[in-house]
Design a protein around this motif. Structure first.
Motif, PDB file in Angstrom:
ATOM      1  N   UNK A 239       0.824  -1.219   0.000  1.00  0.00           N
ATOM      2  CA  UNK A 239       0.000   0.000   0.000  1.00  0.00           C
ATOM      3  C   UNK A 239       0.852   1.260   0.000  1.00  0.00           C
ATOM      4  N   UNK A 240       2.161   1.080   0.070  1.00  0.00           N
ATOM      5  CA  UNK A 240       3.091   2.198   0.227  1.00  0.00           C
ATOM      6  C   UNK A 240       2.702   3.029   1.455  1.00  0.00           C
ATOM      7  N   UNK A 241       2.358   2.293   2.524  1.00  0.00           N
ATOM      8  CA  UNK A 241       1.916   2.954   3.764  1.00  0.00           C
ATOM      9  C   UNK A 241       3.037   2.910   4.783  1.00  0.00           C
ATOM     10  N   UNK A 242       2.929   3.772   5.788  1.00  0.00           N
ATOM     11  CA  UNK A 242       3.907   3.746   6.869  1.00  0.00           C
ATOM     12  C   UNK A 242       3.551   2.586   7.819  1.00  0.00           C
ATOM     13  N   UNK A 243       4.523   1.710   8.122  1.00  0.00           N
ATOM     14  CA  UNK A 243       4.199   0.531   8.938  1.00  0.00           C
ATOM     15  C   UNK A 243       3.701   0.879  10.340  1.00  0.00           C
ATOM     16  N   UNK A 244       4.132   2.014  10.884  1.00  0.00           N
ATOM     17  CA  UNK A 244       3.647   2.407  12.215  1.00  0.00           C
ATOM     18  C   UNK A 244       2.191   2.852  12.127  1.00  0.00           C
TER      19      UNK A 244
END
Ligand code: CDP
Length: 799
Positions: free
Chosen positions: A399-404
């Motif tokens: 998702x190209x998201x920040x893992x946190x």
């Protein structure tokens, strides 16, 4: 009653508190002066020594065993073979998973290092020398080494000792709702899938396994010293298997140099030492060497997993699906409560509020040592946490998201507790977002991401930031659901207060270095208002302690610790009755208080009109007239059956620098925020966490039990099986939140294994985060320089 404090790692433990708090470990006085007493320190008059002949082959038929030359060797007292044991109906013994395991092989050998014969001699060197005189004629057979080939048509059948067995399949187990999960996957906006291996690893305790067996032919009493984590369970199993009366067996587990799950089971060497003593009428000692320990005892993990996540495009996880192929080795010796063939893998939904979940686990035999021990975890939770935490990063990547942020969005919210997971586990308490926020603040997450962006732009060593959020399920367990070989998992405790107010606590759990002699004394101290120095903790001797199932899966504090608090409360209530008689007051009019001067019962509203616990103890042993029905003395017994497991949790952030030229990984920082409910001794808790974090670095970067295609063991020494040292570990940065367990008498949850469970995923996620610009989504542990370098070239090594 929760609070959030970031602590540093200084112990600050000097003064002795009245109850909970930092204090130095009572047992360390003997450990640091070399006065510990381990199995190998036991020396009995007339003691003989045993050594084991082991198979050089992974799979071979035994055509003959000729022990005559060994028997004739000077100093040799007995040679025991599989045939000898078969004559006593002891050639096979039950495993913890309801399978059987060869004590000494009779028909075939099924892994390299398997036990074939046992020599008893006057000294250990003669015993070892004589092993070379035993002639075994083997017919080598094709081995099954790769679990993924175990179920192939035509694969050699390893367990042809089991009647009707035509293949290497052991069990299928599933959890969750397949239909509901599949339906969500079909409609989901985003799905990701990843294959991964949690490799075979070994707990590698400092002290190897061993036993001293002493069978007294006159009294018929057998005494066995061995570093078992479960002395009472061992005694019952010896009684059941050998047909010896239980009261004629004494198991003593003296000081133990690390267990980590590897010392739960009964190993063939223990049985051989017992048979050796019965045969010779003299005590027999057997101690494993390091290679024997690494080859034949206690492997863990070996899970081939495929994880899948279904999510919305904005990152809400909807469902998770898992398939596992579990390599159980030649004999199914996996340790777990009976109804859970895949241990507690069912908690694979982790710390996230996920609507649907399903997993299938298939267990198979291979020509490797049996085991599947719960290496510093509650029965397969490490595998489950690793899987879900890797999958969250795989999803973040997709998702190209920040893992946190992705984790924060999906964590179970505090108001959802007690929370029932889609696979039916009831998490007792937690505030997950708070723990993650604290970890991110401590590590200064945003600053690190900015530094990473800069590095990616400007070049240089790669920076990786890895997060792992774990929930453990520890304190097995409620008797209704959990037993090991039919033995329910409740623990007894006995507390006796002497006339002068000094106390002796007897518990069934067995410390392997966790500091029970200190923390359990602190629990009594807190309940009775005495100094922990005035409480002696007796453990590890079946003649001296009440029945209980021992120490593993971080169950000591949740179960025996709870038993300790309850038994101390019983004593306190008895003290109330005695105090009432002393004060000529009604027990109902008394109130309990603990001040710096100690615990006392006093008449409500007039604290000075009271009696200390020491005064009460003396009176309870005196000729004071006690009311009808009140027994004298001050003692109590209890059996604690936990209503539920406790669910400790934590948020870990690992920061690594990776050299793209060599693949070398350096762990720069590691922030660990743990919540284990109320901490009895924060210094000991931090020590437990430090050890577990080092373990995690070992598994993530260095440790692997490898085999070649013939089944030769390639990790049988510490030259090959690499353990982490201080060189590989950063200075740990610890934080804590405290969310008490609502059902534990003092609100404590277990912690011994939390860090081993939570940390490998943080390290691996950090390395893979560093490699992200190279398009690497996954690589299996251990992430050795060779493996990282290969992944950077686009060809990660598949073990
Ligand atoms: O079963 P095991 O002793 O391995 O694990 P544990 O019950 O988690 O305890 C490990 C050590 O940490 C023991 O000395 C505990 O009493 C201590 N501990 C503590 O001080 N506070 C807690 N909340 C949990 C454990």
């Amino acid at each position: 009653a929760t609070d959030t404090t970031a602590t540093d790692t200084e112990t600050g433990a000097t003064a002795t508190p009245m109850g909970f708090g930092r204090m130095h470990r009572k047992e360390d006085a003997r450990f640091i002066r070399g006065r510990g007493n381990y199995v190998d320190d036991v020396r009995l008059p007339g003691m003989l020594h045993g050594a084991i002949l082991r198979s050089p082959h992974a799979h071979a038929r035994i055509l003959s065993v000729d022990a005559s030359a060994a028997e004739a060797h000077p100093g040799v007292k007995a040679v025991i073979t599989g045939e000898t044991l078969a004559g006593m109906d002891l050639a096979w013994m039950p495993t913890l998973s309801g399978d059987v395991q060869a004590v000494l092989a009779t028909d075939k050998v099924r892994f390299q290092g398997q036990e074939v014969a046992f020599v008893v001699a006057e000294d250990p060197y003669t015993a070892r020398d004589a092993l070379e005189l035993i002639e075994v004629d083997y017919e080598p057979l094709e081995p099954v080494i790769d679990a993924r080939r175990a179920l192939d048509e035509g694969a050699p059948v390893i367990r042809d000792d089991v009647e009707g067995r035509t293949g290497n399949h052991i069990f299928d187990w599933e959890a969750g709702d397949r239909e509901q999960t599949d339906a969500i996957f079909e409609r989901a906006e985003v799905t990701v899938a990843q294959d991964m291996l949690y490799p075979r690893v070994h707990p590698a305790p400092l002290e190897t396994c061993g036993a001293v067996a002493d069978f007294d032919r006159v009294t018929g009493k057998l005494t066995v010293w061995c570093p078992t984590q479960a002395p009472h369970a061992h005694r019952t199993l010896y009684a059941l298997v050998a047909g010896l009366p239980e009261h004629k067996i004494r198991v003593i587990s003296p000081d133990v140099g690390g267990g980590f799950g590897g010392k739960v089971g009964i190993y063939p060497g223990y049985v051989c030492a017992i048979v050796g003593s019965i045969a010779t009428g003299r005590p027999v000692k057997w101690m494993e060497d390091r290679s024997e320990n690494l080859m034949s005892t206690a492997f863990a993990r070996d899970y081939h997993m495929r994880g899948e996540i279904a999510a919305t495009r904005d990152g809400k996880v909807l469902a998770i699906r898992v398939k596992v192929l579990a390599d159980h080795g030649a004999f199914n010796g996996t340790a777990q409560p009976t109804k859970f063939p895949a241990g507690f893998f069912g908690v694979f939904t982790g710390s996230y509020d996920i609507r649907a979940a399903h997993c299938e686990v298939t267990g198979v035999h291979t020509n490797k040592a049996p085991g599947g021990v719960a290496y510093a975890c509650s029965f397969r939770i490490t595998e489950a946490v690793y899987l879900v935490e890797r999958m969250m990063d795989v999803l973040a990547c997709e998702l190209d998201a920040d893992p946190a942020e992705l984790r924060m969005k999906n964590l179970i919210r505090p108001e959802r507790f007690p929370y029932t997971s889609p696979t039916g586990w009831e998490y007792d308490s937690g505030d997950y977002p708070r723990a993650l926020r604290l970890a991110l603040d401590m590590v200064e997450y945003d600053k690190l991401r900015a530094e990473q962006a800069e590095r990616r732009r400007d070049g240089g060593p790669l920076l990786g930031i890895g997060i792992s959020f774990f929930t453990e399920a520890v304190g097995a367990g409620p008797r209704k659901h959990m037993d090991i070989l039919g033995l329910g998992m409740a623990d007894g405790a006995e507390l006796r207060v002497h006339p002068t107010g000094k106390a002796v606590l007897r518990v069934s759990c067995q410390s392997q270095g966790q500091g029970h002699e200190t923390t359990f004394a602190q629990i009594v101290a807190a309940e009775l208002g005495v100094s922990p120095d005035d409480v002696e903790v007796v453990h590890g001797d079946t003649d001296q302690t009440p029945f209980g199932l021992g120490t593993y899966g971080s169950r000591s504090t949740p179960v025996s610790g709870a038993a300790t608090a309850i038994v101390a409360r019983k004593v306190r209530e008895r003290a109330r009755l005695v105090a009432a008689a002393m004060l000529e007051a009604s027990p109902d009019d008394l109130e309990w208080s603990v001040s710096e001067a100690g615990g006392r019962w006093s008449v409500q509203g007039s604290a000075e009109h009271g009696r200390t616990i020491q005064e009460i103890a003396m009176a309870a042993h005196s000729n004071l007239e006690l009311p009808e029905g009140v027994e004298g003395h001050l003692d109590a017994v209890t059996v604690y059956n936990p209503p539920n497991l406790t669910y400790p949790f934590g948020a870990y952030v690992c920061v690594v620098d990776v050299d793209p030229g060599t693949g070398q990984v350096k762990v720069r920082r590691f922030v660990a925020v743990d919540d284990c409910g109320v901490r009895i001794n924060p210094m000991i808790v931090e020590g437990q966490i430090h050890g577990g974090l080092a373990d995690g670095i070992g598994m993530a970067l260095m440790q692997l039990m490898a085999f070649d295609e013939d089944g030769n063991h390639l990790g049988a020494s510490f030259m090959d099986y690499l353990l982490p040292t201080s060189m590989e570990c950063p200075s740990w940065e610890l934080g804590e939140t405290v969310t008490p367990s609502p059902h534990h008498p003092v609100g404590a949850k277990g912690v011994g294994e939390s860090a081993t469970v939570g940390s490998p995923a943080a390290v691996v996620n950090a390395v893979l985060d560093a490699l992200r610009p190279y398009g690497v989504r996954h690589a299996d542990m251990p992430l050795t320089p060779a493996n990282v370098w290969s992944a950077l070239q686009g060809t990660p090594i598949r073990t």
